[in-house]
Design a protein around this motif. Structure first.
Motif, PDB file in Angstrom:
ATOM      1  N   LEU A 126       0.787  -1.182  -0.049  1.00  0.00           N
ATOM      2  CA  LEU A 126       0.020  -0.089  -0.011  1.00  0.00           C
ATOM      3  C   LEU A 126       0.799   1.159   0.048  1.00  0.00           C
ATOM      4  O   LEU A 126       0.618   2.190  -0.771  1.00  0.00           O
ATOM      5  N   ALA A 127       1.967   1.259   0.901  1.00  0.00           N
ATOM      6  CA  ALA A 127       2.728   2.260   0.867  1.00  0.00           C
ATOM      7  C   ALA A 127       3.395   2.656  -0.539  1.00  0.00           C
ATOM      8  O   ALA A 127       3.625   3.857  -1.102  1.00  0.00           O
ATOM      9  N   LYS A 128       3.879   1.563  -1.151  1.00  0.00           N
ATOM     10  CA  LYS A 128       4.389   1.748  -2.589  1.00  0.00           C
ATOM     11  C   LYS A 128       3.321   2.398  -3.467  1.00  0.00           C
ATOM     12  O   LYS A 128       3.641   3.154  -4.299  1.00  0.00           O
ATOM     13  N   GLU A 129       2.128   1.826  -3.444  1.00  0.00           N
ATOM     14  CA  GLU A 129       1.255   2.311  -4.179  1.00  0.00           C
ATOM     15  C   GLU A 129       0.936   3.745  -4.024  1.00  0.00           C
ATOM     16  O   GLU A 129       0.691   4.403  -4.834  1.00  0.00           O
ATOM     17  N   LEU A 130       0.787   4.312  -2.726  1.00  0.00           N
ATOM     18  CA  LEU A 130       0.539   5.533  -2.710  1.00  0.00           C
ATOM     19  C   LEU A 130       1.563   6.399  -2.472  1.00  0.00           C
ATOM     20  O   LEU A 130       1.622   7.551  -2.097  1.00  0.00           O
ATOM     21  N   ASP A 131       2.701   5.936  -2.691  1.00  0.00           N
ATOM     22  CA  ASP A 131       4.097   6.553  -2.631  1.00  0.00           C
ATOM     23  C   ASP A 131       4.347   7.254  -1.442  1.00  0.00           C
ATOM     24  O   ASP A 131       4.901   8.574  -1.567  1.00  0.00           O
ATOM     25  N   LEU A 132       4.256   6.616  -0.350  1.00  0.00           N
ATOM     26  CA  LEU A 132       4.479   7.275   1.073  1.00  0.00           C
ATOM     27  C   LEU A 132       5.638   6.578   1.704  1.00  0.00           C
ATOM     28  O   LEU A 132       5.971   5.298   1.321  1.00  0.00           O
ATOM     29  N   PRO A 133       6.363   7.314   2.571  1.00  0.00           N
ATOM     30  CA  PRO A 133       7.370   6.595   3.434  1.00  0.00           C
ATOM     31  C   PRO A 133       6.738   5.799   4.386  1.00  0.00           C
ATOM     32  O   PRO A 133       5.635   5.587   4.430  1.00  0.00           O
ATOM     33  N   VAL A 134       7.566   4.811   4.772  1.00  0.00           N
ATOM     34  CA  VAL A 134       7.015   3.724   5.845  1.00  0.00           C
ATOM     35  C   VAL A 134       8.073   3.980   7.058  1.00  0.00           C
ATOM     36  O   VAL A 134       9.143   4.325   7.033  1.00  0.00           O
ATOM     37  N   MET A 135       7.182   3.731   8.188  1.00  0.00           N
ATOM     38  CA  MET A 135       7.920   3.862   9.477  1.00  0.00           C
ATOM     39  C   MET A 135       7.780   2.293   9.964  1.00  0.00           C
ATOM     40  O   MET A 135       6.789   1.710  10.170  1.00  0.00           O
ATOM     41  N   ILE A 136       9.023   1.672  10.349  1.00  0.00           N
ATOM     42  CA  ILE A 136       8.928   0.281  10.596  1.00  0.00           C
ATOM     43  C   ILE A 136       9.323   0.183  12.263  1.00  0.00           C
ATOM     44  O   ILE A 136      10.219   0.677  12.647  1.00  0.00           O
ATOM     45  N   HIS A 137       8.344  -0.507  12.875  1.00  0.00           N
ATOM     46  CA  HIS A 137       8.605  -1.001  14.365  1.00  0.00           C
ATOM     47  C   HIS A 137       9.481  -2.140  14.356  1.00  0.00           C
ATOM     48  O   HIS A 137       8.959  -3.215  13.701  1.00  0.00           O
ATOM     49  N   THR A 138      10.562  -2.247  15.012  1.00  0.00           N
ATOM     50  CA  THR A 138      11.389  -3.462  15.039  1.00  0.00           C
ATOM     51  C   THR A 138      11.115  -4.055  16.257  1.00  0.00           C
ATOM     52  O   THR A 138      10.682  -3.562  17.389  1.00  0.00           O
ATOM     53  N   PRO A 139      11.080  -5.587  16.293  1.00  0.00           N
ATOM     54  CA  PRO A 139      10.764  -6.363  17.470  1.00  0.00           C
ATOM     55  C   PRO A 139      11.462  -5.964  18.631  1.00  0.00           C
ATOM     56  O   PRO A 139      12.732  -5.678  18.480  1.00  0.00           O
ATOM     57  N   HIS A 140      11.171  -5.918  20.018  1.00  0.00           N
ATOM     58  CA  HIS A 140      11.857  -5.974  21.129  1.00  0.00           C
ATOM     59  C   HIS A 140      12.620  -7.284  21.685  1.00  0.00           C
ATOM     60  O   HIS A 140      13.789  -7.180  22.102  1.00  0.00           O
ATOM     61  N   ARG A 141      11.989  -8.363  21.106  1.00  0.00           N
ATOM     62  CA  ARG A 141      12.671  -9.832  21.311  1.00  0.00           C
ATOM     63  C   ARG A 141      13.147 -10.234  20.187  1.00  0.00           C
ATOM     64  O   ARG A 141      12.540  -9.952  19.061  1.00  0.00           O
ATOM     65  N   ASP A 142      14.468 -10.722  20.088  1.00  0.00           N
ATOM     66  CA  ASP A 142      14.998 -11.297  18.630  1.00  0.00           C
ATOM     67  C   ASP A 142      15.234 -10.293  17.842  1.00  0.00           C
ATOM     68  O   ASP A 142      14.842 -10.243  16.559  1.00  0.00           O
ATOM     69  N   LYS A 143      15.689  -8.961  18.291  1.00  0.00           N
ATOM     70  CA  LYS A 143      15.699  -7.831  17.346  1.00  0.00           C
ATOM     71  C   LYS A 143      16.472  -7.789  16.296  1.00  0.00           C
ATOM     72  O   LYS A 143      16.040  -7.460  15.263  1.00  0.00           O
ATOM     73  N   LYS A 144      17.750  -8.230  16.443  1.00  0.00           N
ATOM     74  CA  LYS A 144      18.498  -8.313  15.044  1.00  0.00           C
ATOM     75  C   LYS A 144      18.066  -9.155  14.104  1.00  0.00           C
ATOM     76  O   LYS A 144      17.982  -8.640  12.968  1.00  0.00           O
ATOM     77  N   ARG A 145      17.447 -10.312  14.336  1.00  0.00           N
ATOM     78  CA  ARG A 145      16.829 -11.042  13.239  1.00  0.00           C
ATOM     79  C   ARG A 145      15.612 -10.391  12.807  1.00  0.00           C
ATOM     80  O   ARG A 145      15.411 -10.424  11.448  1.00  0.00           O
ATOM     81  N   GLY A 146      14.777  -9.887  13.678  1.00  0.00           N
ATOM     82  CA  GLY A 146      13.505  -9.128  13.316  1.00  0.00           C
ATOM     83  C   GLY A 146      13.872  -7.917  12.326  1.00  0.00           C
ATOM     84  O   GLY A 146      13.340  -7.361  11.469  1.00  0.00           O
ATOM     85  N   THR A 147      14.864  -7.101  12.778  1.00  0.00           N
ATOM     86  CA  THR A 147      15.321  -6.061  11.925  1.00  0.00           C
ATOM     87  C   THR A 147      15.931  -6.271  10.679  1.00  0.00           C
ATOM     88  O   THR A 147      15.499  -5.752   9.827  1.00  0.00           O
ATOM     89  N   SER A 148      16.850  -7.411  10.504  1.00  0.00           N
ATOM     90  CA  SER A 148      17.025  -7.814   9.139  1.00  0.00           C
ATOM     91  C   SER A 148      16.246  -8.079   8.367  1.00  0.00           C
ATOM     92  O   SER A 148      15.970  -8.073   7.208  1.00  0.00           O
TER      93      SER A 148
END
Length: 308
Positions: A126-148
């Motif tokens: 949807l963000a791509k379709e609307l050409d909007l930026p995206v704000m990503i929430h990264t997980p508090h647990r297993d953060k490194k894997r979730g961020t990657s």
């Protein structure tokens, strides 16, 4: 120095916080749609919440001299309630193009479940379709894997990293985020996500290019002056002023300004504060209070800069 707090859940905060933030130099906030701390039981409560973000909260902030913007999205935690999520997904396009909406967010992973993945991907499309930026929430647990994984999925869906802000970074995730060309945001949140002494050391090590500082202040034990205090501490610790300005102001404007909804002129040429104004017949004043903004900066001390 002017500051932008690009992640502040102001519906959870009081008018004292708005006054303290304005006194500390905060000229604009971005309020991401998020979890209320208690599960919503129906899509109607989400509808009212999103309406508040684009409506009354925008009005309330303006009454204290702060420009208010927001992001619209289904948070990862409630993506696990499939019936609710389906209803919310029908609402998001209707809100995403309203005035003051600067991104789709905060979206991403919490427990990294299949349902979280499903709705994360749908919202990226949807963000791509609307050409909007995206704000990503990264997980508090297993953060490194979730961020990657979050960055992998963004690339898989064809998003430009320059239009994606990866939030809640720490020392473990920042290098990959910067190397892959994403904006790396840090939430100065006491005791858990990031203290501001650690943040200053990150600025010293990596510089401020692509780095964004925010408070993520919400209904928990949090600090609405997190951006302003971090800026002052960084200056005291010898970080060059231009680097501080990038991390605490300009980078947020550059990232979310890509929406076309957020411009520096919004606060350089501010509208008058008039607390006699009404929003849908309602004032921010209660109990016959005089419509004047008092100088309450002394109620929030800037002397204690450390957020551990």
């Amino acid at each position: 120095m002017m500051f932008i707090d690009p992640h502040a859940h102001m519906v959870s905060r009081t008018t004292d916080d708005y006054e303290a933030m304005a006194a500390a130099g905060v000229v604009a906030v971005i309020e991401p749609a998020f979890w209320l701390g208690q599960p919503r039981t129906n899509v109607g409560s989400y509808l009212d919440y999103l309406s508040t973000l684009v409506g009354f909260e925008r009005f309330r902030a303006g009454q204290f001299g702060i420009r208010h913007y927001c992001t619209i999205g289904l948070n990862s935690k409630e993506a696990n309630n499939e019936a609710l999520a389906e209803g919310v997904m029908e609402l998001i396009p209707r809100f995403a193009l309203k005035e003051g909406v600067v991104a789709i967010g905060e979206i991403g992973y919490d427990e990294q479940t299949a349902l979280e993945d499903k709705y994360f991907r749908l919202q990226l499309d949807l963000a791509k379709e609307l050409d909007l930026p995206v704000m990503i929430h990264t997980p508090h647990r297993d953060k490194k894997r979730g961020t990657s994984r979050s960055m992998d999925v963004c690339i898989e869906h064809g998003l430009d990293p320059a239009k994606v802000v990866i939030d809640h970074n720490n020392e473990e995730t920042v290098r990959e985020c910067l190397d892959r060309g994403f904006w790396a945001a840090f939430s100065i949140y006491p005791s858990t996500k990031m203290g501001n002494e650690r943040m200053v050391e990150i600025l010293r090590q990596y510089g401020a290019r692509q780095i964004i500082v925010d408070s993520a202040c919400d209904w928990g034990i949090s600090e609405p002056l997190g951006v302003a205090k971090t800026a002052r501490l960084a200056l005291q610790r010898g970080i060059p002023e231009e680097q501080v300005r990038l991390a605490c102001y300009q980078n947020a404007l550059d990232a979310y300004g890509q929406s076309g909804q957020m411009k520096e002129a919004d606060w350089l040429n501010p509208v008058d504060i008039d607390q006699r104004a009404l929003y849908e017949g309602n004032s921010i004043l209660r109990g016959g209070r005089e419509p004047r903004v008092e100088k309450l900066a002394n109620r929030r001390s800037m002397d204690d800069l450390i957020i551990k």
